[in-house]
Design a protein around this motif. Structure first.
Motif, short mmCIF file in Angstrom:
data_model
loop_
_atom_site.label_atom_id
_atom_site.label_comp_id
_atom_site.label_asym_id
_atom_site.label_seq_id
_atom_site.Cartn_x
_atom_site.Cartn_y
_atom_site.Cartn_z
N THR A 98 41.92 -22.72 -47.49
CA THR A 98 42.16 -21.46 -46.78
C THR A 98 43.31 -21.69 -45.83
O THR A 98 43.73 -22.84 -45.61
CB THR A 98 40.91 -21.03 -45.98
N PHE A 99 43.84 -20.61 -45.27
CA PHE A 99 44.78 -20.75 -44.16
C PHE A 99 44.00 -21.38 -43.00
O PHE A 99 42.85 -21.06 -42.77
CB PHE A 99 45.38 -19.40 -43.77
N THR A 102 41.04 -20.15 -40.23
CA THR A 102 39.59 -20.05 -40.42
C THR A 102 38.89 -21.25 -39.78
O THR A 102 37.87 -21.10 -39.11
CB THR A 102 39.25 -19.99 -41.93
N VAL A 144 36.18 -16.50 -47.00
CA VAL A 144 37.54 -15.93 -46.93
C VAL A 144 37.79 -15.21 -48.25
O VAL A 144 37.55 -15.78 -49.32
CB VAL A 144 38.59 -17.04 -46.73
N ASP A 170 36.23 -13.36 -43.40
CA ASP A 170 37.64 -13.48 -43.04
C ASP A 170 38.39 -12.64 -44.06
O ASP A 170 38.65 -13.08 -45.19
CB ASP A 170 38.10 -14.94 -43.07
N ALA A 172 41.43 -11.32 -43.74
CA ALA A 172 42.84 -11.24 -43.35
C ALA A 172 43.75 -10.91 -44.53
O ALA A 172 44.80 -10.30 -44.36
CB ALA A 172 43.28 -12.56 -42.72
N GLN A 173 43.33 -11.32 -45.74
CA GLN A 173 44.20 -11.13 -46.91
C GLN A 173 43.70 -10.01 -47.82
O GLN A 173 44.20 -9.87 -48.94
CB GLN A 173 44.29 -12.45 -47.70
N TYR A 196 48.98 -9.46 -39.27
CA TYR A 196 50.23 -10.22 -39.29
C TYR A 196 51.19 -9.46 -40.23
O TYR A 196 50.75 -8.92 -41.25
CB TYR A 196 49.93 -11.64 -39.81
N LYS A 199 50.76 -9.30 -44.09
CA LYS A 199 49.47 -9.01 -44.74
C LYS A 199 49.56 -7.66 -45.47
O LYS A 199 50.49 -6.89 -45.24
CB LYS A 199 48.34 -8.96 -43.70
#
Ligand SMILES: *Cc1c(COP(=O)(O)O)cnc(C)c1O
Length: 378
Positions: A98-99, A102, A144, A170, A172-173, A196, A199
């Motif tokens: 993951t990025f 996390t 995620v 998560d 985020a994506q 961000y 995204k």
């Protein structure tokens, strides 16, 4: 844009950027700068009407009761861990691929990240793999929705509810991604997401959000993001400062109106990649379970010739990236994990390649990428 209708006007493609944020935002014409201008003229920059409106609109979009705009995606996860009183002595399940945000959120709260290897076909962690890592100290799971495809959330929720463990998505994506009929951010006990700029739903700077149907957690997050206060100069708990500002909220309200259309454009490109790259060389294509409607934050292929392919594409002016070249457990900031054996993640980090995908990418550009890949394997 259909290649057939504009083919005569378009100059021949001689390269494809990995992602052009300038093009993506240009598609909104003057609507983004108008939104920023509107805020400048009101002189109200923090915790004002744009944030309140965006929170309502995004909550409605996701099908969740409460939404709080916060400083960024990392802080969104941290705020939730704090709201659930997770810290020293607690373990939190995280994906090994993951990025790093996390993991950092967990470490920042004083808890211990417990990495789980992904399913190689979907890139996401599964209930079966999570089950093996649960201990009496496990307090939360952070699945995620990697590359824009949700994890198998019903299975993860069943396991978590059985064990009394909190699930924080998560997302985020994955803004707009579906798991069965439900949207990302509506699939766990609470969700964190990031705006961000690159995204799927990207602001004009940093931003993030916390979403939940749990009124108690919502109340805590409302306090924690704003100095422990919801009434000016009255402070009930030790809080921080993590607020989505008015200009970002105004810009995000504009971009939210096109999110579904932008995600559909990504899906159209992904469909072309998937049908055209099937059976080429040793390429392994991303797997989409029948209950999943991904939003293709990234289109990630795997090949044992990754570095050579990436070089060849670069020579053809095609931008690609690797998500992620160094897994969190191999990062200098995590020496205590350096000897962990996470072979799937380590192998994937040498084989994965993210191809260009963006809502403004034309059919001709996608074809150019496919041609270059076919030539490499020919
Ligand atoms: C981008 C991202 C984050 C962090 O978001 P920021 O807004 O950059 O802090 C967290 N998790 C994942 C999976 C991400 O892709």
């Amino acid at each position: 844009m259909k290649a057939t209708s504009v083919a005569l006007k378009e100059k021949p493609v001689d390269g494809v950027p990995f992602f052009s944020l300038k093009d993506v935002n240009a598609a909104y014409g003057s609507r983004l700068s108008d939104a920023v201008q509107r805020v400048v003229e009101t002189g109200w920059f923090i915790m004002g009407p744009e944030l309140a409106a965006f929170e309502k609109e995004f909550a409605q979009y996701c099908g969740v009761a409460h939404c709080f705009g916060v400083g960024n995606g990392l802080e969104a996860i941290i705020l939730l861990l704090k709201a659930y009183d997770i810290g020293q002595g607690d373990e939190v399940i995280v994906p090994s691929n993951t990025f790093i945000a996390t993991w950092l959120a967990v470490t920042y709260c004083g808890a211990t990240p417990v990495p789980v290897e992904p399913d190689q076909n979907t890139f996401n962690i599964t209930a079966d793999q999570i089950r093996d890592k649960l201990t009496s100290k496990t307090k939360a799971i952070i699945p995620v929705h990697l590359y824009g495809q949700t994890a198998d959330m019903p299975a993860i929720m069943q396991l978590a509810n059985e064990k009394g463990i909190v699930v924080i998505e998560d997302a985020a994506q994955a803004q707009g991604a579906l798991c069965h009929k439900d949207k990302a951010c509506a699939l766990g006990h609470a969700a964190a997401t990031s705006f961000y700029p690159t995204k799927n739903l990207g602001a004009l700077g940093d931003g993030g959000a916390v979403l939940t149907n749990d009124a108690k957690i919502a109340e805590k997050v409302a306090l924690l993001r704003n100095y422990g206060s919801t009434v000016k100069y009255q402070h009930q708990v030790i809080g921080g400062n993590s607020r989505l500002d008015e200009m970002q909220a105004a810009a995000l309200r504009v971009k939210l109106t096109r999110l579904d259309q932008d995600n559909q454009s990504r899906r159209d490109i992904a469909d072309v990649y998937t049908s055209s790259l099937k059976g080429i060389g040793d390429i392994v294509l991303p797997n989409v379970p029948d209950w999943s409607t991904p939003v293709w934050h990234q289109y990630v292929i795997r090949t044992t010739h990754r570095d050579a392919l990436q070089e060849r594409l670069k020579a053809a002016n095609i931008g690609t990236m690797v998500h992620y070249p160094i897994p969190p457990h191999k990062q200098a900031c995590y020496p205590e994990f350096a000897n962990n054996s996470l072979p799937i993640t380590e192998q994937m980090s040498t084989e994965m390649l993210s191809l260009p995908i963006s809502p403004t990418q034309t059919v001709a550009q996608t074809d150019y990428v496919i041609d270059a890949i076919k030539k490499f394997y020919a």
